[in-house]
Write a protein that holds these residues in place. Structure first.
Motif, PDB file in Angstrom:
ATOM      1  N   SER A 126     -26.842 -35.809  39.939  1.00 47.00           N
ATOM      2  CA  SER A 126     -26.250 -35.961  41.278  1.00 47.00           C
ATOM      3  C   SER A 126     -24.733 -35.920  41.201  1.00 47.00           C
ATOM      4  CB  SER A 126     -26.720 -37.269  41.920  1.00 47.00           C
ATOM      5  OG  SER A 126     -26.093 -38.394  41.339  1.00 47.00           O
ATOM      6  N   ARG A 127     -24.164 -36.521  40.155  1.00 45.45           N
ATOM      7  CA  ARG A 127     -22.713 -36.479  40.002  1.00 45.45           C
ATOM      8  C   ARG A 127     -22.233 -35.054  39.712  1.00 45.45           C
ATOM      9  NH1 ARG A 127     -20.084 -41.489  39.690  1.00 45.45           N
ATOM     10  NH2 ARG A 127     -21.169 -42.790  41.206  1.00 45.45           N
ATOM     11  N   ALA A 128     -23.001 -34.308  38.931  1.00 46.26           N
ATOM     12  CA  ALA A 128     -22.655 -32.904  38.689  1.00 46.26           C
ATOM     13  C   ALA A 128     -22.700 -32.113  39.992  1.00 46.26           C
ATOM     14  CB  ALA A 128     -23.619 -32.300  37.670  1.00 46.26           C
ATOM     15  N   SER A 129     -23.700 -32.386  40.820  1.00 48.08           N
ATOM     16  CA  SER A 129     -23.831 -31.680  42.107  1.00 48.08           C
ATOM     17  C   SER A 129     -22.652 -31.969  43.015  1.00 48.08           C
ATOM     18  CB  SER A 129     -25.130 -32.088  42.796  1.00 48.08           C
ATOM     19  OG  SER A 129     -26.243 -31.703  42.030  1.00 48.08           O
ATOM     20  N   ASN A 130     -22.164 -33.192  42.978  1.00 48.06           N
ATOM     21  CA  ASN A 130     -21.011 -33.563  43.795  1.00 48.06           C
ATOM     22  C   ASN A 130     -19.771 -32.753  43.401  1.00 48.06           C
ATOM     23  OD1 ASN A 130     -19.975 -35.338  45.881  1.00 48.06           O
ATOM     24  ND2 ASN A 130     -18.793 -36.343  44.281  1.00 48.06           N
ATOM     25  N   ILE A 131     -19.583 -32.573  42.111  1.00 46.37           N
ATOM     26  CA  ILE A 131     -18.451 -31.768  41.627  1.00 46.37           C
ATOM     27  C   ILE A 131     -18.661 -30.303  41.995  1.00 46.37           C
ATOM     28  CG2 ILE A 131     -17.204 -31.007  39.558  1.00 46.37           C
ATOM     29  CD1 ILE A 131     -18.026 -33.717  38.291  1.00 46.37           C
ATOM     30  N   LEU A 132     -19.885 -29.826  41.850  1.00 46.99           N
ATOM     31  CA  LEU A 132     -20.196 -28.431  42.185  1.00 46.99           C
ATOM     32  C   LEU A 132     -19.872 -28.108  43.637  1.00 46.99           C
ATOM     33  CD1 LEU A 132     -23.579 -28.187  40.306  1.00 46.99           C
ATOM     34  CD2 LEU A 132     -21.667 -26.618  39.938  1.00 46.99           C
ATOM     35  N   ALA A 133     -20.113 -29.074  44.525  1.00 47.23           N
ATOM     36  CA  ALA A 133     -19.845 -28.841  45.953  1.00 47.23           C
ATOM     37  C   ALA A 133     -18.381 -28.502  46.179  1.00 47.23           C
ATOM     38  CB  ALA A 133     -20.236 -30.074  46.758  1.00 47.23           C
ATOM     39  N   PHE A 138     -20.352 -20.187  44.532  1.00 50.64           N
ATOM     40  CA  PHE A 138     -20.608 -19.513  43.252  1.00 50.64           C
ATOM     41  C   PHE A 138     -21.113 -20.511  42.223  1.00 50.64           C
ATOM     42  CE2 PHE A 138     -19.102 -18.761  38.933  1.00 50.64           C
ATOM     43  CZ  PHE A 138     -19.746 -17.561  38.640  1.00 50.64           C
ATOM     44  N   ALA A 139     -20.421 -21.637  42.105  1.00 47.77           N
ATOM     45  CA  ALA A 139     -20.792 -22.636  41.111  1.00 47.77           C
ATOM     46  C   ALA A 139     -22.152 -23.242  41.419  1.00 47.77           C
ATOM     47  CB  ALA A 139     -19.729 -23.730  41.049  1.00 47.77           C
ATOM     48  N   VAL A 140     -22.413 -23.523  42.701  1.00 53.71           N
ATOM     49  CA  VAL A 140     -23.696 -24.108  43.100  1.00 53.71           C
ATOM     50  C   VAL A 140     -24.844 -23.161  42.742  1.00 53.71           C
ATOM     51  CG1 VAL A 140     -25.085 -24.872  45.058  1.00 53.71           C
ATOM     52  CG2 VAL A 140     -22.670 -25.518  44.917  1.00 53.71           C
ATOM     53  N   ARG A 141     -24.660 -21.886  43.028  1.00 55.33           N
ATOM     54  CA  ARG A 141     -25.722 -20.908  42.754  1.00 55.33           C
ATOM     55  C   ARG A 141     -25.942 -20.748  41.250  1.00 55.33           C
ATOM     56  NH1 ARG A 141     -23.887 -17.335  45.687  1.00 55.33           N
ATOM     57  NH2 ARG A 141     -25.191 -17.777  47.504  1.00 55.33           N
ATOM     58  N   LEU A 142     -24.852 -20.646  40.488  1.00 57.22           N
ATOM     59  CA  LEU A 142     -24.988 -20.475  39.044  1.00 57.22           C
ATOM     60  C   LEU A 142     -25.659 -21.704  38.417  1.00 57.22           C
ATOM     61  CD1 LEU A 142     -24.557 -18.888  36.470  1.00 57.22           C
ATOM     62  CD2 LEU A 142     -22.199 -19.756  36.382  1.00 57.22           C
ATOM     63  N   GLN A 143     -25.287 -22.882  38.880  1.00 56.32           N
ATOM     64  CA  GLN A 143     -25.910 -24.099  38.375  1.00 56.32           C
ATOM     65  C   GLN A 143     -27.408 -24.121  38.721  1.00 56.32           C
ATOM     66  OE1 GLN A 143     -25.090 -26.399  36.411  1.00 56.32           O
ATOM     67  NE2 GLN A 143     -26.013 -28.369  36.939  1.00 56.32           N
ATOM     68  N   ALA A 144     -27.759 -23.711  39.916  1.00 54.19           N
ATOM     69  CA  ALA A 144     -29.169 -23.690  40.314  1.00 54.19           C
ATOM     70  C   ALA A 144     -29.961 -22.730  39.432  1.00 54.19           C
ATOM     71  CB  ALA A 144     -29.294 -23.292  41.780  1.00 54.19           C
ATOM     72  N   LEU A 182     -27.422 -22.907  29.262  1.00 54.25           N
ATOM     73  CA  LEU A 182     -26.327 -23.773  29.694  1.00 54.25           C
ATOM     74  C   LEU A 182     -25.023 -23.419  28.995  1.00 54.25           C
ATOM     75  CD1 LEU A 182     -25.363 -26.080  31.441  1.00 54.25           C
ATOM     76  CD2 LEU A 182     -26.172 -27.690  29.690  1.00 54.25           C
ATOM     77  N   ILE A 183     -25.099 -23.008  27.735  1.00 52.18           N
ATOM     78  CA  ILE A 183     -23.880 -22.605  27.033  1.00 52.18           C
ATOM     79  C   ILE A 183     -23.386 -21.270  27.579  1.00 52.18           C
ATOM     80  CG2 ILE A 183     -22.910 -22.025  24.763  1.00 52.18           C
ATOM     81  CD1 ILE A 183     -24.820 -24.098  23.570  1.00 52.18           C
ATOM     82  N   ALA A 184     -24.308 -20.394  27.982  1.00 49.28           N
ATOM     83  CA  ALA A 184     -23.912 -19.154  28.661  1.00 49.28           C
ATOM     84  C   ALA A 184     -23.179 -19.473  29.956  1.00 49.28           C
ATOM     85  CB  ALA A 184     -25.142 -18.297  28.938  1.00 49.28           C
ATOM     86  N   THR A 185     -23.681 -20.448  30.695  1.00 47.08           N
ATOM     87  CA  THR A 185     -23.034 -20.850  31.943  1.00 47.08           C
ATOM     88  C   THR A 185     -21.673 -21.484  31.678  1.00 47.08           C
ATOM     89  OG1 THR A 185     -25.112 -21.108  33.126  1.00 47.08           O
ATOM     90  CG2 THR A 185     -23.257 -22.415  33.923  1.00 47.08           C
ATOM     91  N   ALA A 186     -21.570 -22.249  30.619  1.00 45.87           N
ATOM     92  CA  ALA A 186     -20.280 -22.848  30.257  1.00 45.87           C
ATOM     93  C   ALA A 186     -19.231 -21.767  30.041  1.00 45.87           C
ATOM     94  CB  ALA A 186     -20.432 -23.706  28.994  1.00 45.87           C
ATOM     95  N   ALA A 187     -19.622 -20.710  29.337  1.00 50.14           N
ATOM     96  CA  ALA A 187     -18.701 -19.600  29.101  1.00 50.14           C
ATOM     97  C   ALA A 187     -18.362 -18.871  30.396  1.00 50.14           C
ATOM     98  CB  ALA A 187     -19.305 -18.631  28.086  1.00 50.14           C
ATOM     99  N   GLU A 188     -19.397 -18.643  31.211  1.00 51.81           N
ATOM    100  CA  GLU A 188     -19.168 -17.920  32.465  1.00 51.81           C
ATOM    101  C   GLU A 188     -18.267 -18.715  33.409  1.00 51.81           C
ATOM    102  OE1 GLU A 188     -21.569 -15.536  36.022  1.00 51.81           O
ATOM    103  OE2 GLU A 188     -22.687 -16.472  34.379  1.00 51.81           O
ATOM    104  N   PHE A 189     -18.480 -20.016  33.500  1.00 49.46           N
ATOM    105  CA  PHE A 189     -17.617 -20.840  34.339  1.00 49.46           C
ATOM    106  C   PHE A 189     -16.153 -20.699  33.922  1.00 49.46           C
ATOM    107  CE2 PHE A 189     -20.882 -24.191  35.860  1.00 49.46           C
ATOM    108  CZ  PHE A 189     -20.890 -23.652  37.132  1.00 49.46           C
ATOM    109  N   GLY A 190     -15.890 -20.831  32.619  1.00 51.01           N
ATOM    110  CA  GLY A 190     -14.505 -20.775  32.148  1.00 51.01           C
ATOM    111  C   GLY A 190     -13.846 -19.454  32.460  1.00 51.01           C
ATOM    112  N   ALA A 191     -14.554 -18.366  32.176  1.00 50.11           N
ATOM    113  CA  ALA A 191     -13.982 -17.036  32.400  1.00 50.11           C
ATOM    114  C   ALA A 191     -13.847 -16.729  33.889  1.00 50.11           C
ATOM    115  CB  ALA A 191     -14.848 -15.988  31.712  1.00 50.11           C
ATOM    116  N   HIS A 192     -14.854 -17.100  34.669  1.00 48.29           N
ATOM    117  CA  HIS A 192     -14.820 -16.824  36.107  1.00 48.29           C
ATOM    118  C   HIS A 192     -13.657 -17.529  36.785  1.00 48.29           C
ATOM    119  CE1 HIS A 192     -16.260 -16.302  40.255  1.00 48.29           C
ATOM    120  NE2 HIS A 192     -15.984 -17.592  40.426  1.00 48.29           N
ATOM    121  N   TYR A 193     -13.531 -18.828  36.524  1.00 53.62           N
ATOM    122  CA  TYR A 193     -12.487 -19.585  37.221  1.00 53.62           C
ATOM    123  C   TYR A 193     -11.093 -19.292  36.675  1.00 53.62           C
ATOM    124  CZ  TYR A 193     -15.918 -21.946  40.019  1.00 53.62           C
ATOM    125  OH  TYR A 193     -16.914 -22.198  40.928  1.00 53.62           O
ATOM    126  N   ALA A 194     -11.023 -18.660  35.511  1.00 54.96           N
ATOM    127  CA  ALA A 194      -9.729 -18.219  34.996  1.00 54.96           C
ATOM    128  C   ALA A 194      -9.344 -16.854  35.539  1.00 54.96           C
ATOM    129  CB  ALA A 194      -9.759 -18.176  33.468  1.00 54.96           C
TER     130      ALA A 194
END
Length: 331
Positions: A126-133, A138-144, A182-194
Motif C-alpha cells: 500500500s505504501r508503494a502504491s501511494n508513491i506510485l500515484a 506510467f509507473a502505476v501501469r508498469l507496477q501492475a 522486478l529487477i527489469a522494472t527497476a532498470a526501466e524506472f531509472g532509465a525512463h525517469y531519466a
C-alpha cells in the motif's frame, strides 16, 4: 542511519559519489515509507528494512538513470517503490515457505504470526502504491504488470511443473517472473525517469531481467557450494526442505550410474544430518552443479551482450562490473 554498502566497485569516482548519494537518499526515503503511527505496524514494517539487505534493485534503478539525467526527482521514489515491493514479497514468501530466519534475524512470521507477516507485506504494497500515484499512470501501469508477473511466478512455483513439461524450463520461467521481472522494472524506472532514449530503456529492461535470473541462480549455487552463511541462510537449506533448485534439477535429470546415490538422496526432503551432509558433498561434485554454473554463465553472458549495445558511459562499465560480481560470488 548506516550508509548502504555498494555491491560493486566503481572505476569512475564521480559516478561512485553520485550513486552513493542517491542510495543514501533512497535508504532514508525507504525508512520513511515504512513509518507508521501505530507501534505494532511500525515495528513489523521496519523489521526487514532494519535487518539490512543488498538494495540491489535501487542500485540498478540509480545506475540506469545515468543513461539520461540522473538528477530528476522521480528516480529516488521509483527506486523506493522497487525495494518496498521486494520487501513485501519477502514477508509473503516467508509465510509460504514457513521460514524461521530472514537476513540473519527471526522472520516476521516467526516473531509475530503468519497473519501479521502477510498483512505487513500488504501494508508495504500500500505504501508503494501511494508513491506510485505521485509518479503517474506510467509507473502505476508498469507496477501492475510487474506485480502480475510476480504473482504468476509464485503460482507456477507453488503448483509445480505440469506433466510433460520440462522441469528446468519451468524453473527458469519461475525465476524470470519472480525475480527477473522486478529487477527489469527497476532498470526501466531509472532509465525512463531519466529521459533515456527508448532503445536504451528497452535494452536496460532486458538486462535487468537477465541479471535478475542470474542473481537468483547464484543464490541457488551458493546455497549448495558455500561452507558458510554467505547466501543469507544455512548452507543446504533448500536441500533439507526438498526445494529443487537448478543444480538439483540437473542432477535429477542425469542418468549417470555413478550419481545414483545422489539422485536417491535428493529426490525427497532430507531430514537426517548425515544424509544431508552426504548429499551436499555429492551435489557439489556433480555434473548437475557444473551445468547450473554454466547456465549462470549463460545468463551473465546474455546480460553482457545486452550491455554492449548501450552508450559507452561510466554507468555501463559499472553494470558490467555488477554482472561480474554476480558470477564471482559463487566462487
Amino acid at each position: 542511519m548506516a550508509a548502504v554498502a555498494l555491491t560493486v566497485d566503481f572505476a569512475d569516482p564521480a559516478l561512485e559519489s553520485a550513486v552513493r548519494s542517491r542510495l543514501d537518499e533512497t535508504e532514508a526515503a525507504l525508512r520513511t515509507a515504512c513509518d507508521s503511527d501505530d507501534d505494532m505496524v511500525d515495528g513489523a514494517a521496519h523489521h526487514l528494512v532494519d535487518a539490512g539487505g543488498k538494495r540491489f534493485r535501487p542500485l540498478v534503478t540509480i545506475l540506469s538513470s545515468h543513461f539520461g539525467d540522473p538528477d530528476r526527482a522521480e528516480i529516488v521514489p521509483a527506486a523506493v517503490v522497487c525495494e518496498l515491493t521486494h520487501l513485501a514479497t519477502l514477508y509473503h514468501d516467508d509465510v509460504m515457505d514457513e521460514a524461521p530466519v530472514r537476513r540473519g534475524a527471526p522472520s516476521a512470521n516467526q516473531r509475530w504470526t503468519n497473519t501479521v507477516a502477510i498483512l505487513t507485506g500488504d501494508f508495504l504494497f500500500s505504501r508503494a502504491s501511494n508513491i506510485l500515484a505521485d509518479l503517474g499512470p506510467f509507473a502505476v501501469r508498469l507496477q501492475a504488470q510487474t506485480f502480475e508477473r510476480l504473482v504468476i511466478g509464485q503460482i507456477h512455483e507453488t503448483v509445480g511443473v505440469a506433466a510433460g513439461d520440462d522441469p528446468i524450463l519451468h524453473y527458469l520461467s519461475v525465476l524470470a517472473d519472480k525475480t527477473g521481472s522486478l529487477i527489469a522494472t527497476a532498470a526501466e524506472f531509472g532509465a525512463h525517469y531519466a529521459g533515456a532514449d527508448p532503445t536504451v530503456i528497452d535494452a536496460l529492461r532486458r538486462f535487468g531481467e537477465q541479471i535478475g535470473v542470474a542473481f537468483q541462480l547464484s543464490d541457488d549455487i551458493l546455497d549448495i557450494a558455500s561452507e558458510s552463511d554467505e547466501s543469507g541462510k544455512t548452507p543446504g537449506t533448500d536441500l533439507r526442505e526438498g526445494i529443487a533448485t537448478l543444480p538439483v534439477l540437473y542432477a535429477l535429470r542425469s542418468d549417470d550410474p555413478a550419481e545414483a546415490r545422489l539422485r536417491a538422496l535428493i529426490a525427497r526432503p532430507i531430514t537426517d544430518d548425515a544424509e544431508h551432509a552426504e548429499a551436499l558433498t555429492l551435489l557439489r561434485a556433480s555434473d548437475g552443479m557444473r551445468e547450473a554454473r554454466q547456465t549462470l554463465r549463460d545468463y551473465a553472458d546474455a546480460a553482457r551482450h545486452t550491455l554492449a549495445g548501450l552508450p559507452d558511459v561510466p554507468a555501463r562499465a559499472a553494470l558490467e562490473t555488477l554482472t561480474a560480481v554476480v558470477i564471482e560470488r559463487t566462487g
